[in-house]
Motif scaffolding. Structure first.
Motif, PDB file in Angstrom:
ATOM      1  N   GLN A 184       4.675  48.673  -5.077  1.00 30.40           N
ATOM      2  CA  GLN A 184       5.248  49.084  -3.799  1.00 30.40           C
ATOM      3  C   GLN A 184       5.498  50.591  -3.729  1.00 30.40           C
ATOM      4  OE1 GLN A 184       6.731  46.916  -5.898  1.00 30.40           O
ATOM      5  NE2 GLN A 184       8.857  47.513  -6.251  1.00 30.40           N
ATOM      6  N   TYR A 205      -1.747  44.899  -5.699  1.00 33.57           N
ATOM      7  CA  TYR A 205      -1.912  46.075  -4.833  1.00 33.57           C
ATOM      8  C   TYR A 205      -2.565  45.726  -3.493  1.00 33.57           C
ATOM      9  CZ  TYR A 205      -0.492  49.126  -8.611  1.00 33.57           C
ATOM     10  OH  TYR A 205       0.240  49.753  -9.581  1.00 33.57           O
ATOM     11  N   ARG A 260      -1.041  46.843  -0.278  1.00 32.39           N
ATOM     12  CA  ARG A 260      -0.734  48.275  -0.204  1.00 32.39           C
ATOM     13  C   ARG A 260      -1.964  49.127   0.076  1.00 32.39           C
ATOM     14  NH1 ARG A 260       3.850  49.851   0.885  1.00 32.39           N
ATOM     15  NH2 ARG A 260       3.664  51.721  -0.354  1.00 32.39           N
ATOM     16  N   ALA A 269       5.088  56.451   0.821  1.00 33.65           N
ATOM     17  CA  ALA A 269       5.237  55.931  -0.535  1.00 33.65           C
ATOM     18  C   ALA A 269       5.475  57.117  -1.460  1.00 33.65           C
ATOM     19  CB  ALA A 269       3.979  55.180  -0.958  1.00 33.65           C
TER      20      ALA A 269
END
Length: 168
Positions: free
Chosen positions: A86, A112, A115, A127
């Motif tokens: 994350q 992942y 993301r 991020a």
């Protein structure tokens, strides 16, 4: 092998904020310096820009399949530093389905999957670490606006995987 601009001394690295403190930083200054090196028409970086003291790390590759081992090592290093999926935002200038390296990442590290995005799809999403893959593989992927949009989604660090054929 990654090229990092600019290089930090051991003392500077020790002085970097903790991951919690760093979450409020942005490295706009470092991104502006990196873009200015690549594109003559980009404005000079202003010293007023916020800085995380984390340089843009550039990984060059000659063939698209060379990105995958570089990305694997980079993600392993980030995970060893305590970053979680994350905390990391893998981006491509293309559709994720058209990125060989992100397709490989989806298969090897499914954590992942949620993301990974196209650079244009992440406006407003941030991020601590952004990883730009497939850069400089077309006129679109070498556009300063696309590079800036992708790089500016981070708060602390940017890793760029770029084709070596036209890298400057």
């Amino acid at each position: 092998m990654a090229t990092v601009y600019p290089r930090l001394s051991d003392a500077e690295l020790e002085a970097l904020p903790s991951r919690t403190e760093a979450s409020i930083y942005r490295n706009a200054y470092e991104i502006a310096c990196w873009l200015k090196e690549r594109h003559d028409a980009v404005a000079e970086p202003g010293e007023y820009l916020p800085s995380s003291q984390k340089a843009v790390a550039v990984y060059t590759w000659k063939r698209p399949q060379d990105q995958w081992p570089l990305l694997q090592r980079a993600i392993a290093e980030l995970e060893q530093d305590g970053l979680q999926p994350q905390d990391i935002l893998p981006l491509t200038p293309f559709k994720v389905a058209n990125s060989q390296v992100l397709q490989a990442l989806q298969k090897q590290k499914p954590q992942y999957n949620e993301r990974m995005f196209n650079v244009a799809a992440v406006k407003g999403l941030e991020a601590p670490v952004v990883i730009l893959v497939d850069m400089n593989t077309s006129v679109w992927a070498a556009n300063p606006k696309v590079e800036y949009l992708g790089a500016s989604q981070e708060r602390v660090n940017v890793l760029v995987f770029i084709s070596a054929q036209d890298f400057k």
